[in-house]
Design an enzyme around this catalytic site. Structure first.
Site, PDB file in Angstrom:
ATOM      1  N   ALA A 202       0.853  -1.192   0.000  1.00 52.36           N
ATOM      2  CA  ALA A 202       0.000   0.000   0.000  1.00 52.36           C
ATOM      3  C   ALA A 202       0.889   1.242   0.000  1.00 52.36           C
ATOM      4  O   ALA A 202       2.043   1.190   0.433  1.00 52.36           O
ATOM      5  CB  ALA A 202      -0.871  -0.007   1.253  1.00 52.36           C
TER       6      ALA A 202
ATOM      7  N   GLY B 243       0.979  -5.344   0.785  1.00 54.16           N
ATOM      8  CA  GLY B 243      -0.074  -5.492  -0.207  1.00 54.16           C
ATOM      9  C   GLY B 243       0.457  -6.015  -1.537  1.00 54.16           C
ATOM     10  O   GLY B 243      -0.318  -6.551  -2.346  1.00 54.16           O
TER      11      GLY B 243
ATOM     12  N   GLU C  52       0.336  -9.619  -1.026  1.00 54.41           N
ATOM     13  CA  GLU C  52      -1.087 -10.001  -0.959  1.00 54.41           C
ATOM     14  C   GLU C  52      -1.699 -10.041  -2.363  1.00 54.41           C
ATOM     15  O   GLU C  52      -2.485 -10.931  -2.695  1.00 54.41           O
ATOM     16  CB  GLU C  52      -1.842  -9.028  -0.052  1.00 54.41           C
TER      17      GLU C  52
ATOM     18  N   GLU D  30       4.014  -5.418   7.400  1.00 57.85           N
ATOM     19  CA  GLU D  30       3.061  -4.470   7.997  1.00 57.85           C
ATOM     20  C   GLU D  30       3.253  -4.273   9.488  1.00 57.85           C
ATOM     21  O   GLU D  30       3.074  -3.179  10.020  1.00 57.85           O
ATOM     22  CB  GLU D  30       1.615  -4.936   7.731  1.00 57.85           C
TER      23      GLU D  30
HETATM   24  N1  3HC Z   1       4.417   3.697   0.290  1.00 57.96           N
HETATM   25  C1  3HC Z   1       4.806   4.942   0.029  1.00 57.96           C
HETATM   26  N2  3HC Z   1       6.089   5.295  -0.176  1.00 57.96           N
HETATM   27  C2  3HC Z   1       6.998   4.313  -0.125  1.00 57.96           C
HETATM   28  C3  3HC Z   1       6.656   2.985   0.131  1.00 57.96           C
HETATM   29  C4  3HC Z   1       5.307   2.677   0.332  1.00 57.96           C
HETATM   30  N3  3HC Z   1       4.891   1.432   0.552  1.00 57.96           N
HETATM   31  N4  3HC Z   1       7.791   2.248   0.134  1.00 57.96           N
HETATM   32  C5  3HC Z   1       8.794   3.098  -0.122  1.00 57.96           C
HETATM   33  N5  3HC Z   1       8.314   4.348  -0.292  1.00 57.96           N
HETATM   34  C6  3HC Z   1       9.062   5.550  -0.644  1.00 57.96           C
HETATM   35  C7  3HC Z   1      10.033   5.955   0.444  1.00 57.96           C
HETATM   36  O1  3HC Z   1       9.408   6.782   1.383  1.00 57.96           O
HETATM   37  C8  3HC Z   1      11.090   6.672  -0.355  1.00 57.96           C
HETATM   38  O2  3HC Z   1      10.598   7.959  -0.629  1.00 57.96           O
HETATM   39  P1  3HC Z   1      11.595   9.211  -0.741  1.00 57.96           P
HETATM   40  O3  3HC Z   1      12.545   8.886  -1.841  1.00 57.96           O
HETATM   41  O4  3HC Z   1      10.680  10.350  -1.014  1.00 57.96           O
HETATM   42  O5  3HC Z   1      12.282   9.295   0.589  1.00 57.96           O
HETATM   43  C9  3HC Z   1      11.126   5.908  -1.671  1.00 57.96           C
HETATM   44  O6  3HC Z   1       9.889   5.229  -1.754  1.00 57.96           O
HETATM   45  C10 3HC Z   1      12.241   4.899  -1.764  1.00 57.96           C
HETATM   46  O7  3HC Z   1      12.174   4.054  -0.609  1.00 57.96           O
HETATM   47  P2  3HC Z   1      13.496   3.493   0.092  1.00 57.96           P
HETATM   48  O8  3HC Z   1      14.457   4.605   0.270  1.00 57.96           O
HETATM   49  O9  3HC Z   1      13.040   2.744   1.284  1.00 57.96           O
HETATM   50  O10 3HC Z   1      14.026   2.522  -1.061  1.00 57.96           O
HETATM   51  P3  3HC Z   1      14.847   1.177  -0.918  1.00 57.96           P
HETATM   52  O11 3HC Z   1      15.165   0.780  -2.292  1.00 57.96           O
HETATM   53  O12 3HC Z   1      15.927   1.343   0.090  1.00 57.96           O
HETATM   54  O13 3HC Z   1      13.804   0.130  -0.297  1.00 57.96           O
HETATM   55  C11 3HC Z   1      11.712  -1.054  -0.127  1.00 57.96           C
HETATM   56  C12 3HC Z   1      12.719  -0.308  -1.055  1.00 57.96           C
HETATM   57  C13 3HC Z   1      12.343  -2.332   0.380  1.00 57.96           C
HETATM   58  C14 3HC Z   1      10.486  -1.336  -0.928  1.00 57.96           C
HETATM   59  C15 3HC Z   1      11.382  -0.141   1.099  1.00 57.96           C
HETATM   60  O14 3HC Z   1      11.015   1.132   0.596  1.00 57.96           O
HETATM   61  C16 3HC Z   1      10.259  -0.632   1.950  1.00 57.96           C
HETATM   62  O15 3HC Z   1      10.463  -1.463   2.782  1.00 57.96           O
HETATM   63  N6  3HC Z   1       9.051  -0.063   1.749  1.00 57.96           N
HETATM   64  C17 3HC Z   1       7.923  -0.353   2.598  1.00 57.96           C
HETATM   65  C18 3HC Z   1       7.326  -1.707   2.330  1.00 57.96           C
HETATM   66  C19 3HC Z   1       6.139  -1.934   3.225  1.00 57.96           C
HETATM   67  O16 3HC Z   1       6.174  -1.755   4.420  1.00 57.96           O
HETATM   68  N7  3HC Z   1       5.026  -2.358   2.614  1.00 57.96           N
HETATM   69  C20 3HC Z   1       3.821  -2.591   3.323  1.00 57.96           C
HETATM   70  C21 3HC Z   1       2.977  -1.365   3.206  1.00 57.96           C
HETATM   71  S1  3HC Z   1       1.525  -1.513   4.160  1.00 57.96           S
HETATM   72  C22 3HC Z   1       0.496  -2.507   3.243  1.00 57.96           C
HETATM   73  O17 3HC Z   1       0.857  -2.942   2.196  1.00 57.96           O
HETATM   74  C23 3HC Z   1      -0.868  -2.732   3.815  1.00 57.96           C
HETATM   75  C24 3HC Z   1      -1.562  -3.899   3.193  1.00 57.96           C
HETATM   76  O18 3HC Z   1      -1.423  -5.014   3.973  1.00 57.96           O
HETATM   77  C25 3HC Z   1      -3.057  -3.561   2.974  1.00 57.96           C
END
Ligand code: 3HC
Ligand code: NAI
Length: 703
Positions: free
Chosen positions: A62, A103, A106, A126
């Site tokens: 997400a 997500g 998922e 998450e």
């Molecule tokens: N949503 C919004 N922005 C995100 C994002 C996300 N899920 N994941 C990364 N970003 C953004 C970061 O804030 C960053 O923004 P910036 O350049 O403006 O600072 C940019 O993308 C790059 O991110 P990273 O610097 O972290 O890039 P890396 O290459 O080092 O890492 C990654 C990539 C492993 C994908 C890491 O970004 C990450 O772990 N992201 C989060 C993943 C996550 O937690 N997903 C679950 C979301 S909740 C969900 O899905 C709910 C569902 O169950 C309904």
């Protein structure tokens, strides 16, 4: 440009998500996927559908920003994508590279099949954002991976690499060559098969071990103390076993929604974005690139130097380590070898890897051996004279453009830089935390004259060491230790006013700190502060408030855990602090000495007096520009001082209390107690009066 591309390759429709940088499910992405599925199903020449990510990964989940923003009305969501996949008569195949997280996984699990490249990873992170998966992850992952592995993944939030994901049954095929080509071949075959395609929801889930959930709760009880999300994850997976599929999904969604709203989740999302913001230095353009650091040097193989040398090796940089004598060098190298051996014993490193790491460290007693180092970190004794002497020697031997950094805890690095004026732009601080090979935080201390390129390079090296580098200005104790003086100071003073050490530590442990302040002081060694006070002049006879008990303890040879006695007694072989009546007596003596009323304390006062100085001093540090943002201060406390992640750090947490309340209490304590760390910060006052938080301050000052 559309966020989801549609192309036909033979009989396969390929939907490509193009939402850089990480293909988060922002508004428009679900809509594009749903439209693509509909288009493919309406086209008789299409037999199968491939969903793939453009750029560096599949889908990162997400869009986290939208947990604090309204989702646009009428806009499709995960539920619509999943419904479209499951209703699709044509097979849908997820083709995964980079990452399929949250997500993203998922979505992939709602496809009929999944193929993956060997370097990719999949996970449900998450819980690290303070909530369980909310798009069926807790219902589908156990059906693919089995209950036990799925529970581990969901509760820890840790991803698994492709080969493991394949072995667990999460993905169907690992593709060694080109992903799209492999996915097309897979899809063409499945498309030609016709008939019904397996939906994950239809897989039967079996519960082999009825005690699995209770065992997991017990396993995480200490680590997850105070948190809701890890336990919510368990509840959701339990629902997968207890309820039929749709009811399980519904239950997961309810728990997910409740958790997303919690303070815990808001705090953890704050930390997620704080970590990304910390990489950005306002005023330094993205065009300033880090220089190559091919060789490094470390001065001093003591407590810190050894760990710092290991960090360079972790970053793939060979390092030369210098000591004053062969004996000190051997001792230092011995500790490094012991640390690596412990990692080998835990199965986290092979003997060959250990040998290679040790081979990358060159021990020597000659400073001349630093002549080819691109970066040198000094970790010698903490006195200005010694530091200046060392930097003057480095000036004589180091490459003209070598970056020279000091690991000093408190000293003025500008003054150190001035000792070698010709290299002023190359000197800065790298303040690692003990044990330096383990702790994630490094404060990168920006001196007045350090060049942007050298600062950016040092931050980059910190990240390559897999640390979290935080920029701080030059001030006594930088961000962390400067604030700590208020925290430790109040804890020590409260003991002298009648609070029992165990009560203080229990309150702070209960708040979520890894350890209470007095237990930490015992662990670090009371003698460190004692000798500092003695060095500062006047001996310890002139006891300052808060130092009385500690001075007496040190005079009695009670330095803390290392002498088995300090604020507590430690029985042989135990680290469990046992209260001691002798300390209570010393506290009563202190109260008499200073004329304090020796009294009982309410837990709330203990909490406020430990934590509010952090906030008050933090506000000064921020206002002075010694921290770039309040969220950097939070990260320092979370990663260097055992502050609980789910509280978001002291500055964020203060906002949840209300800065008006914090400010009012700071003023009150300043009036009644008077110590310097209570002098109300003008920034705290201003924000309190404006009804704002430090998070608001960061938003308004984002550079
Ligand atoms: N949503 C919004 N922005 C995100 C994002 C996300 N899920 N994941 C990364 N970003 C953004 C970061 O804030 C960053 O923004 P910036 O350049 O403006 O600072 C940019 O993308 C790059 O991110 P990273 O610097 O972290 O890039 P890396 O290459 O080092 O890492 C990654 C990539 C492993 C994908 C890491 O970004 C990450 O772990 N992201 C989060 C993943 C996550 O937690 N997903 C679950 C979301 S909740 C969900 O899905 C709910 C569902 O169950 C309904
Ligand atoms: P230490 O006393 O364990 O090690 C210092 C080492 O430097 C000794 O082995 C000494 O022989 C060596 N040394 C002294 N002069 C030298 C010289 N001219 N050339 C080569 N080696 C020399 O000290 P520690 O704890 O490692 O601290 C080092 C620095 O790191 C200090 O500035 C300290 O304030 C800082 N620091 C310490 C932390 C800790 O928890 N110990 C945490 C963060 C920073």
């Amino acid at each position: 440009m559309s966020l989801v591309g549609y192309e036909k390759h033979g009989t396969v429709a390929v939907l490509t998500v193009n939402n850089p940088p990480v293909n988060a499910m922002s508004p428009g992405v679900p809509k594009g996927i749903c439209e693509g599925v509909a288009q493919a199903n309406a086209d008789d020449t299409v037999s199968a559908i491939v969903l793939i990510g453009g750029g560096r990964g599949f889908i990162a989940g997400a869009d986290i920003r939208y947990f604090s923003l309204p989702w646009p009305d009428g806009e499709e969501s995960f539920a619509d994508i999943i419904a479209a996949f499951e209703a699709s008569p044509k097979p849908v195949i997820a083709a995964i590279h980079g990452h399929a997280l949250g997500g993203g996984l998922e979505t992939a699990m709602a496809c009929h099949y999944r193929v993956i490249v060997p370097t990719a990873n999949v996970g449900q992170p998450e819980v690290k954002l303070g909530f369980p998966p909310g798009a069926g992850g807790t219902q589908r992952l156990p059906r693919l991976a089995g209950l036990s592995d799925a529970l581990d993944m969901i509760v820890s939030g840790n991803p698994v690499k492709a080969p493991k994901a394949a072995a667990m049954g999460i993905v169907d095929q690992v593709i060694d060559g080109d992903l799209l080509e492999g996915a097309l071949a897979f899809a063409t075959e499945k498309g030609a098969q016709g008939g019904d395609h397996r939906r994950t929801r239809d897989i039967e889930l079996t519960l082999d071990d009825p005690g699995i959930f209770e065992a997991k709760r017990k396993e995480i009880a200490r680590r997850a103390r105070g948190m809701r999300a890890p336990f919510a994850c368990i509840e959701c997976v339990e629902a997968a076993v207890e309820l039929e599929f749709d009811a399980g999904v519904k239950r997961e969604r309810e728990i997910f929604k409740e958790c997303v709203k919690s303070e815990e989740s808001v705090a953890m999302r704050h930390v997620f974005f704080a970590e990304r913001a910390a990489n950005k230095i306002p005023g330094i353009s993205k065009d300033v690139k880090p220089r190559t650091i091919a060789k490094a040097g470390v001065l001093g193989a003591g407590t810190m130097g050894g760990g710092i040398a290991m960090n360079f090796v972790n970053a793939g940089i060979p390092v030369t380590i210098i000591e004053q004598s062969q004996e000190a060098l051997d001792r230092g190298m011995g500790i490094i070898a012991k640390n690596y051996a412990a990692t080998v014993a835990k199965g986290r490193m092979s003997q060959e890897q250990m040998d290679a790491c040790l081979g990358a460290i060159t021990p020597t007693t000659s400073m001349d051996d630093l002549a080819d180092a691109d970066m040198i970190i000094e970790a010698v004794f903490e006195t200005m004279a010694v530091k200046k002497e060392v930097f003057t020697k480095l000036d004589a031997v180091a490459k003209p453009d070598a970056i020279l950094t000091s690991n000093t805890s408190y000293l003025d690095i500008n003054e150190i830089a001035e000792a070698i004026p010709g290299r002023n732009g190359h000197v800065l601080g790298t303040h690692f935390f003990s044990p330096a090979n383990v702790m994630r935080l490094v404060e990168v201390v920006r001196t007045d004259n350090v060049s942007d390129e050298n600062l950016v390079t040092t931050m980059d090296i910190g990240r390559r060491m897999r640390k979290l580098p935080i920029v701080t200005g030059v001030c006594h104790g930088f961000i962390g230790n400067r604030m700590l003086e208020g925290y430790f100071g109040e804890a020590s003073i409260m003991v002298e006013q009648g609070a029992k050490p165990l009560q203080i530590d229990t309150v702070m442990f209960g708040y979520g700190m890894a350890m209470g302040p007095l237990a930490v002081m015992d662990l670090a060694g009371l003698d460190i502060g004692w000798s500092k006070r003695k060095d500062a002049g006047g001996g310890t006879a002139a006891d300052s408030v808060g130092a009385f008990v500690s001075n007496r303890l040190c005079e009695m040879g009670r330095y803390g855990q290392k002498t088995k006695r300090g604020y507590y007694i430690y029985e042989d072989g135990s680290r469990r602090p046992v209260p001691d009546a002798e300390v209570d007596q010393l506290a009563a003596d202190a109260a008499a000495h200073f004329g304090f009323e020796h009294r009982a304390f309410k837990d709330q006062e203990i909490l406020e007096r430990c934590l509010y100085p952090l906030v008050n001093i933090g506000a000064d540090i921020l206002a002075e520009g010694h921290a770039l943002r309040a969220s950097d201060i939070d990260l320092v406390y979370l990663n260097g001082y055992g502050f609980p992640g789910w509280r978001g750090g002291p500055m964020h947490w203060a906002g949840t209390v209300g800065l008006d309340k914090v400010y009012e209490a700071v003023c009150r304590y300043h009036e009644t107690l008077g110590f310097d760390h209570w002098k109300p910060s003008p920034l705290l006052k201003k924000l309190a009066e404006e009804g704002k938080t430090f998070d608001d301050y960061d938003k308004n000052n984002a550079g």
